[in-house]
Design a protein around this motif. Sequence first.
Motif, PDB file in Angstrom:
ATOM      1  N   ASN A  64       0.899  -1.033  -0.001  1.00 30.03           N
ATOM      2  CA  ASN A  64       0.124   0.222   0.199  1.00 30.03           C
ATOM      3  C   ASN A  64       0.923   1.124  -0.012  1.00 30.03           C
ATOM      4  N   PRO A  65       0.806   2.052  -1.116  1.00 28.22           N
ATOM      5  CA  PRO A  65       0.117   1.823  -2.520  1.00 28.22           C
ATOM      6  C   PRO A  65       0.602   0.898  -3.189  1.00 28.22           C
ATOM      7  N   GLY A  66      -0.451   0.472  -4.178  1.00 22.76           N
ATOM      8  CA  GLY A  66       0.112  -0.323  -5.440  1.00 22.76           C
ATOM      9  C   GLY A  66      -0.335  -1.787  -4.906  1.00 22.76           C
ATOM     10  N   PRO A  67      -1.278  -2.119  -4.278  1.00 21.45           N
ATOM     11  CA  PRO A  67      -1.702  -3.326  -3.746  1.00 21.45           C
ATOM     12  C   PRO A  67      -1.546  -4.595  -5.039  1.00 21.45           C
ATOM     13  N   GLN A  68      -1.293  -5.770  -4.441  1.00 19.52           N
ATOM     14  CA  GLN A  68      -1.282  -6.864  -5.605  1.00 19.52           C
ATOM     15  C   GLN A  68      -2.336  -7.728  -5.167  1.00 19.52           C
ATOM     16  N   GLY A  69      -3.314  -8.109  -6.124  1.00 19.90           N
ATOM     17  CA  GLY A  69      -4.058  -9.257  -6.044  1.00 19.90           C
ATOM     18  C   GLY A  69      -3.262 -10.291  -6.265  1.00 19.90           C
ATOM     19  N   LYS A  70      -3.467 -11.416  -5.587  1.00 21.86           N
ATOM     20  CA  LYS A  70      -2.925 -12.702  -5.852  1.00 21.86           C
ATOM     21  C   LYS A  70      -3.857 -13.979  -6.023  1.00 21.86           C
ATOM     22  N   LEU A  71      -3.294 -14.777  -7.003  1.00 23.73           N
ATOM     23  CA  LEU A  71      -3.719 -16.074  -7.403  1.00 23.73           C
ATOM     24  C   LEU A  71      -2.637 -17.121  -6.687  1.00 23.73           C
ATOM     25  N   VAL A  72      -2.895 -17.931  -5.737  1.00 25.00           N
ATOM     26  CA  VAL A  72      -2.107 -18.717  -4.974  1.00 25.00           C
ATOM     27  C   VAL A  72      -2.285 -19.979  -4.928  1.00 25.00           C
ATOM     28  N   ARG A  73      -1.237 -21.084  -5.222  1.00 24.38           N
ATOM     29  CA  ARG A  73      -1.225 -22.459  -5.247  1.00 24.38           C
ATOM     30  C   ARG A  73      -0.148 -23.137  -4.637  1.00 24.38           C
ATOM     31  N   VAL A  74      -0.385 -24.590  -4.482  1.00 28.69           N
ATOM     32  CA  VAL A  74       0.833 -25.050  -3.837  1.00 28.69           C
ATOM     33  C   VAL A  74       1.177 -26.529  -5.117  1.00 28.69           C
ATOM     34  N   VAL A  75       2.533 -26.411  -5.453  1.00 33.63           N
ATOM     35  CA  VAL A  75       2.674 -27.745  -6.395  1.00 33.63           C
ATOM     36  C   VAL A  75       3.443 -28.759  -5.862  1.00 33.63           C
ATOM     37  N   SER A  76       3.966 -28.435  -4.483  1.00 37.69           N
ATOM     38  CA  SER A  76       4.472 -29.721  -3.749  1.00 37.69           C
ATOM     39  C   SER A  76       4.433 -29.470  -2.462  1.00 37.69           C
ATOM     40  N   GLY A  77       3.934 -30.213  -1.665  1.00 42.47           N
ATOM     41  CA  GLY A  77       3.565 -30.130  -0.241  1.00 42.47           C
ATOM     42  C   GLY A  77       2.375 -29.593   0.223  1.00 42.47           C
ATOM     43  N   ALA A  78       2.350 -28.657   1.445  1.00 38.45           N
ATOM     44  CA  ALA A  78       1.023 -28.085   1.802  1.00 38.45           C
ATOM     45  C   ALA A  78       1.270 -26.957   2.505  1.00 38.45           C
ATOM     46  N   VAL A  79       0.288 -25.932   2.495  1.00 39.41           N
ATOM     47  CA  VAL A  79       0.324 -24.731   3.469  1.00 39.41           C
ATOM     48  C   VAL A  79      -1.144 -24.519   3.926  1.00 39.41           C
ATOM     49  N   TYR A  80      -1.111 -23.781   5.004  1.00 38.22           N
ATOM     50  CA  TYR A  80      -2.558 -23.161   5.673  1.00 38.22           C
ATOM     51  C   TYR A  80      -2.167 -21.679   4.998  1.00 38.22           C
ATOM     52  N   ASP A  81      -3.116 -21.351   4.144  1.00 35.98           N
ATOM     53  CA  ASP A  81      -3.026 -20.119   3.478  1.00 35.98           C
ATOM     54  C   ASP A  81      -3.939 -19.229   4.297  1.00 35.98           C
ATOM     55  N   VAL A  82      -3.745 -17.786   4.418  1.00 34.92           N
ATOM     56  CA  VAL A  82      -4.517 -16.801   5.231  1.00 34.92           C
ATOM     57  C   VAL A  82      -4.579 -15.644   4.495  1.00 34.92           C
ATOM     58  N   ALA A  83      -5.784 -15.055   4.491  1.00 35.07           N
ATOM     59  CA  ALA A  83      -6.129 -13.506   3.892  1.00 35.07           C
ATOM     60  C   ALA A  83      -6.883 -12.983   5.171  1.00 35.07           C
ATOM     61  N   VAL A  84      -6.229 -11.598   5.351  1.00 31.46           N
ATOM     62  CA  VAL A  84      -6.782 -10.651   6.369  1.00 31.46           C
ATOM     63  C   VAL A  84      -7.443  -9.457   5.722  1.00 31.46           C
ATOM     64  N   ASP A  85      -8.653  -9.333   5.876  1.00 32.51           N
ATOM     65  CA  ASP A  85      -9.117  -7.675   5.231  1.00 32.51           C
ATOM     66  C   ASP A  85      -8.641  -6.768   5.726  1.00 32.51           C
ATOM     67  N   LEU A  86      -7.925  -5.814   5.152  1.00 33.27           N
ATOM     68  CA  LEU A  86      -7.428  -4.508   5.659  1.00 33.27           C
ATOM     69  C   LEU A  86      -8.107  -3.266   4.911  1.00 33.27           C
ATOM     70  N   ARG A  87      -9.426  -3.498   4.475  1.00 31.70           N
ATOM     71  CA  ARG A  87     -10.115  -2.425   3.994  1.00 31.70           C
ATOM     72  C   ARG A  87     -10.874  -1.807   5.059  1.00 31.70           C
ATOM     73  N   ARG A  88     -10.580  -0.795   5.619  1.00 33.94           N
ATOM     74  CA  ARG A  88     -11.272  -0.047   6.497  1.00 33.94           C
ATOM     75  C   ARG A  88     -12.989   0.199   6.172  1.00 33.94           C
ATOM     76  N   SER A  89     -13.168   0.454   4.944  1.00 30.55           N
ATOM     77  CA  SER A  89     -14.664   0.744   4.782  1.00 30.55           C
ATOM     78  C   SER A  89     -15.289  -0.775   4.741  1.00 30.55           C
ATOM     79  N   SER A  90     -14.604  -1.990   4.830  1.00 24.11           N
ATOM     80  CA  SER A  90     -15.457  -3.127   4.975  1.00 24.11           C
ATOM     81  C   SER A  90     -16.117  -3.563   6.053  1.00 24.11           C
ATOM     82  N   GLU A  91     -17.190  -4.388   5.877  1.00 21.60           N
ATOM     83  CA  GLU A  91     -17.720  -4.926   7.087  1.00 21.60           C
ATOM     84  C   GLU A  91     -16.974  -5.931   7.763  1.00 21.60           C
TER      85      GLU A  91
END
Length: 181
Positions: A64-91
């Motif tokens: 911020n500025p210049g946010p990045q939308g991301k399409l993520v995936r795993v090709v070997s192994g495993a992850v616990y993937d997390v997103a947190v909403d940082l838009r102050r105007s969002s419910e």
Amino acid sequence: MNIVETRLPGVLIIEPRVFGDERGFFMESWNKARFAEAGLDIDFVQDNHSRSSRGVLRGMHFQNPGPQGKLVRVVSGAVYDVAVDLRRSSETFGQWVGVELSAANHRMLWVPEGFAHGFLTLEDGTDFLYKCRGAYDPSAEHSLAWDDPDVGIEWPLDGIEPIVSAKDAHAAPLGQVEAFA
């Protein structure tokens, strides 16, 4: 392709069609036309690849500025993937969603602009790929504390002490991040 909505508007689990037989499998991980038909008309400018051992926690990163939308995936192994909403105007500001992504389940996660993103590796030799809508800009990079109690991410640590970078160990709590409008 199956699109699964999460409790955070805009963050989507994408389950591609996987065609398998005794030789292995085939799947389309990205097709601009098919994603556009599903309502995700996205242009990517950068691809990234990380490899991590079990217990590595990367995040919670955002630009911020210049946010990045991301399409993520795993090709070997495993992850616990997390997103947190940082838009102050969002419910759902300050709320998080987590999903397991693995080479076995082939799931992908779409994390739109305005969210912090991070993951915990669940297996050694985990290869994590992500396509980004915006180019990386180190001067705009920020980190939300992965263990901020005000956010309350429930990482599946199972007695593991997470391995974090110095930057992530000193990340800002939610009340001090450069959140989005």
